[in-house]
Scaffold this active site. Structure first.
Site, PDB file in Angstrom:
ATOM      1  N   GLY A   1       0.819  -1.204   0.000  1.00 46.35           N
ATOM      2  CA  GLY A   1       0.000   0.000   0.000  1.00 46.35           C
ATOM      3  C   GLY A   1       0.853   1.255   0.000  1.00 46.35           C
ATOM      4  O   GLY A   1       1.934   1.314  -0.594  1.00 46.35           O
ATOM      5  N   SER A   2       0.383   2.272   0.704  1.00 48.00           N
ATOM      6  CA  SER A   2       1.018   3.586   0.627  1.00 48.00           C
ATOM      7  C   SER A   2       2.392   3.652   1.272  1.00 48.00           C
ATOM      8  O   SER A   2       3.111   4.642   1.068  1.00 48.00           O
ATOM      9  CB  SER A   2       0.099   4.640   1.262  1.00 48.00           C
ATOM     10  OG  SER A   2      -1.058   4.817   0.466  1.00 48.00           O
ATOM     11  N   THR A   3       2.786   2.652   2.058  1.00 45.90           N
ATOM     12  CA  THR A   3       4.159   2.667   2.581  1.00 45.90           C
ATOM     13  C   THR A   3       5.168   2.593   1.438  1.00 45.90           C
ATOM     14  O   THR A   3       6.304   3.057   1.571  1.00 45.90           O
ATOM     15  CB  THR A   3       4.409   1.500   3.558  1.00 45.90           C
ATOM     16  OG1 THR A   3       4.194   0.252   2.891  1.00 45.90           O
ATOM     17  CG2 THR A   3       3.506   1.594   4.773  1.00 45.90           C
TER      18      THR A   3
END
Length: 490
Positions: free
Chosen positions: A219-221
């Site tokens: 995801g956004s990591t």
């Protein structure tokens, strides 16, 4: 000598020669095969005739032994077994051994070739053979904070914490877990415990080491890696210049707009602002601008696409080659085919915190002989330089903004500079299942050094979907792990 006697003598000589050949064949040619034959019970009896050496954390043994009534005199025991199982693995009289218990079995049993001189001396003096010790890099306070945090959530998940300057693994927790003591013996109780732990009987799969063997969409990591690639390949120059990021942005080759989560200020946002509020459009377009080849090159420098050995094997994290433009955009925000282990995302964070240098992760500090002499010592080893020190410091400033005034405020620690990134990764066909909650972070000391980098992932199947976020579920665990490491160094 008459003819009949001569024939008998020759025949007897041939028999003796045959026996000698057979004896030497068994002792030298087939020795290893016989030794490893699963039906050779004498080997197993000898293996458990004396206590194993211990696995050590913070100078204390997290393993032990107990006597039994059967042919196998000793069996392994574990202290806080469920908490340490992802580190130790297990050794069982019935089911073999895994992880450190398997990799360093020779040291722990005392059979390692490096102990040959000592074992020979013990044979002369009549002293029983003893096993050596495996001294780990783990931090017991950090491990407890990680495991307790996962257990409190009551959901599947994992935590990995690294020391950025060396690559030492400080924490490696996985939940749900199991107690290796329950399966250490060879009786019916051990067999029953083993059956209950198997995935076919337990869908939670407690024997899966999620920290090393499970790959999740990050995801956004993953946006921190995309930012690193953009900085390294000249598609961005600083944290505070506006990007060319229209809103809405239609992914190339499609009529599909890449959506952001909610009404957030993403149009032509700076990298700092885009990371703070987690803009999909900004980082999706950046990944497209960088291109598949350069994104893959950067991902590989951080450790993607290759298995890691710490020394336990970790699954390879995934960033694909040969994608079309829209797939590159989706992959650059940690979706599509991108997948990572918690170890991998801790490595990404560690490299950024260590000013662009990625150290090879490891969790065995040294191997000891039974008399505690050092047999082998692990030296820190540089693995790669995924980004320059200047670009790493730009990313640090961006990640610190995320914790100061963005989606990662739950990781704030009084008096400590913390950088981080949240992630809520889509899961299931058409995002039909509850998403994964991620948080990656590091803590920085007054001297600018970073004693710890952490990655946390939570997969909560029972949570209310709108309540799932990296900042809400995973960041508090990362905070507790970082605090534990900082406090242990005081």
């Amino acid at each position: 000598m008459n003819k009949p006697l001569r024939r008998i003598a020759i025949f007897c000589g041939l028999l003796v020669l045959t026996l000698l050949i057979r004896d030497n064949w068994l002792q030298y040619v087939q020795a290893d095969d016989l030794k490893e034959d699963e039906h050779n019970r004498r080997v197993a009896i000898e293996r458990y005739a004396s206590p194993r050496g211990d696995i050590i954390v913070d100078g204390k043994a997290i393993t032990g032994h107990a006597t039994t009534d059967g042919d196998f005199k000793y069996k392994r025991t574990y202290k806080d077994g469920a908490m340490w199982a992802p580190v130790t693995g297990y050794v069982s009289q019935a089911f073999g051994a895994t992880q450190i218990e398997s990799i360093d079995d020779g040291i722990l049993t005392g059979n390692d070739d490096r102990l040959f001189f000592r074992n020979t001396l013990d044979m002369v003096t009549g002293k029983k053979r003893e096993g050596g010790n495996v001294v780990t890099t783990l931090n017991s306070a950090a491990q407890k904070a990680a495991y307790d945090g996962l257990e409190k959530q009551g959901a599947k998940g994992a935590v990995v914490a690294l020391e950025p300057s060396t690559g030492k693994i400080l924490s490696m927790a996985s939940y749900p877990s199991y107690d290796p003591t329950a399966i250490a013996g060879s009786n019916d109780a051990a067999g029953e415990a083993w059956n209950k732990l198997q995935k076919k009987n337990n869908p939670d799969d407690p024997m899966l080491n999620r920290a090393l063997r499970e790959v999740y969409p990050p995801g956004s990591t993953f946006k921190v890696l995309t930012a690193a690639a953009a900085l390294e390949h000249g598609k961005a120059d600083s944290a505070d210049e506006k990007t060319d990021s229209p809103l809405p942005w239609t992914m190339p080759g499609t009529s599909t707009e890449l959506k952001n989560e909610g009404n957030i200020p993403c149009e032509n946002a700076t990298l700092r602002e885009a990371l703070r509020v987690s803009c999909n459009t900004v980082f999706g377009k950046l990944g497209y601008d960088v291109g598949n080849d350069a994104m893959l090159e950067t991902a590989k420098k951080f450790g993607f696409t290759e298995e890691q050995f710490v020394p336990v094997r970790s699954s390879a994290s995934v960033f694909s080659d040969g994608m079309n433009d829209s797939q590159v955009a989706l992959s650059s925000i940690g979706q599509f085919n991108t997948a990572a282990t918690p170890l991998q995302m801790a490595m990404v964070t560690s490299a950024i915190a260590n000013n662009g240098t990625l150290m090879k992760p490891y969790m065995v500090d040294e191997l000891q002989a039974p008399n505690l002499d050092t047999i082998e010592k692990t030296d820190p080893e540089e693995m790669s330089e995924p980004l320059s020190a200047d670009n790493a410091q730009i990313l640090q400033s961006m990640m610190e903004t995320v914790v100061e005034d963005g989606t990662g405020t739950n990781a704030q620690i009084d008096g400590v500079t913390v950088g981080g990134k949240t992630g809520t990764a889509q899961h299931g066909v058409d995002n039909s299942e509850n998403p994964y909650a991620w948080f990656i972070s590091y803590a920085k000391g007054e001297d600018g050094s970073a004693p710890v980098a952490v990655a946390v992932v939570i997969e909560d199947e029972n949570a209310v979907r709108d309540d799932i976020s990296g900042g809400g579920l995973a960041a508090p665990i990362a905070k507790n792990v970082m605090e534990a490491v900082i406090d242990s160094k005081k």
